[in-house]
Write an enzyme that holds these catalytic residues in place. Structure first.
Site, PDB file in Angstrom:
ATOM      1  N   GLU A  15      44.693  40.476  44.416  1.00  0.00           N
ATOM      2  CA  GLU A  15      45.891  39.633  44.468  1.00  0.00           C
ATOM      3  C   GLU A  15      47.021  40.349  45.194  1.00  0.00           C
ATOM      4  OE1 GLU A  15      49.494  38.527  41.418  1.00  0.00           O
ATOM      5  OE2 GLU A  15      47.484  38.735  40.579  1.00  0.00           O
ATOM      6  N   LYS A  71      46.745  32.942  32.614  1.00  0.00           N
ATOM      7  CA  LYS A  71      47.190  34.334  32.614  1.00  0.00           C
ATOM      8  C   LYS A  71      48.200  34.537  31.496  1.00  0.00           C
ATOM      9  CE  LYS A  71      50.489  35.944  35.298  1.00  0.00           C
ATOM     10  NZ  LYS A  71      51.278  36.447  36.452  1.00  0.00           N
TER      11      LYS A  71
END
Length: 213
Positions: free
Chosen positions: A42, A131
């Site tokens: 990411e 998340k």
């Protein structure tokens, strides 16, 4: 490559968060992560040139790793991520418009939540992966409680303060995966340093999995 494709190819559910990375070093750092066993990468959008870094890694590594973008807070950033070749979106919050646009663009989505209300809002918006951020604020007991009310198909990824020292605790609580930033990569870290940290992280995850078996 999408997240599930990487997982199906035996990648551990560990997202390397490369906040602050420069485009010129992105591919080399990405190669080091793949070599060490981490294949979910990411680049947060508050990095110097996020779209450029994502594009460079997607072109060079996209067949071997899932490359995505973090801190995606607007539909426009979701478009920029998809246009750069990213395959998954990570956000710090639950914003249905961002989730919806990301799904329209074919991205996997990992919206950030803290409360049950936020978790259910994300699921209603179409998210399967959530998340939990910050992951260590309420502890592993909180994760157990949240998992009891979410549908079995919902996967929790803990991000923020999760690493080698507490992987076992969070796995035991039922997290599906984790995201690791500063303890894995900080601006100025070279590929050798990142590879060494990544190998330690993957080994800790594997050890925790083995102890559960």
């Amino acid at each position: 490559m999408k997240i599930n494709a990487a997982l199906a190819d035996e990648a551990p559910p560990i997202v390397a968060i490369l906040r602050g990375i420069e485009t010129a070093e992105a591919v080399e750092i990405g190669e080091a992560l793949i070599e060490a066993g981490i294949r979910l990468i990411e680049v947060p959008f508050n990095s110097p040139d996020p779209a450029g870094s994502i594009r460079a890694m997607a072109m060079a590594l996209g067949g071997r790793a899932a490359v995505g973008g973090g801190t995606v807070t607007t539909p426009e950033l979701a478009d920029a991520l998809a246009d750069a070749g990213g395959t998954f979106m990570v956000s710090p919050n639950v914003e249905p418009a961002v989730i919806g646009r990301s799904l329209e663009r074919g991205l996997d989505v990992l919206p950030g939540f803290l409360t049950p209300t936020e978790a259910f809002a994300a699921v209603r918006a179409g998210a399967r992966d959530l998340k939990l951020f910050p992951g260590t604020v309420l502890g592993s007991g909180y994760i157990r409680a949240i998992r009891e009310v979410l549908s079995p198909g919902t996967r929790i990824w803990a991000v923020g303060g999760v690493g080698i020292a507490n992987i076992g605790e969070f796995r035991a609580a039922g997290v599906f995966g984790i995201g690791v930033g500063g303890s894995l990569y900080k601006p100025g870290h070279d590929a050798v340093t990142v590879a060494a940290k990544a190998r330690e992280l993957v080994a800790a995850w594997s050890d925790a999995a083995a102890s559960e078996g």
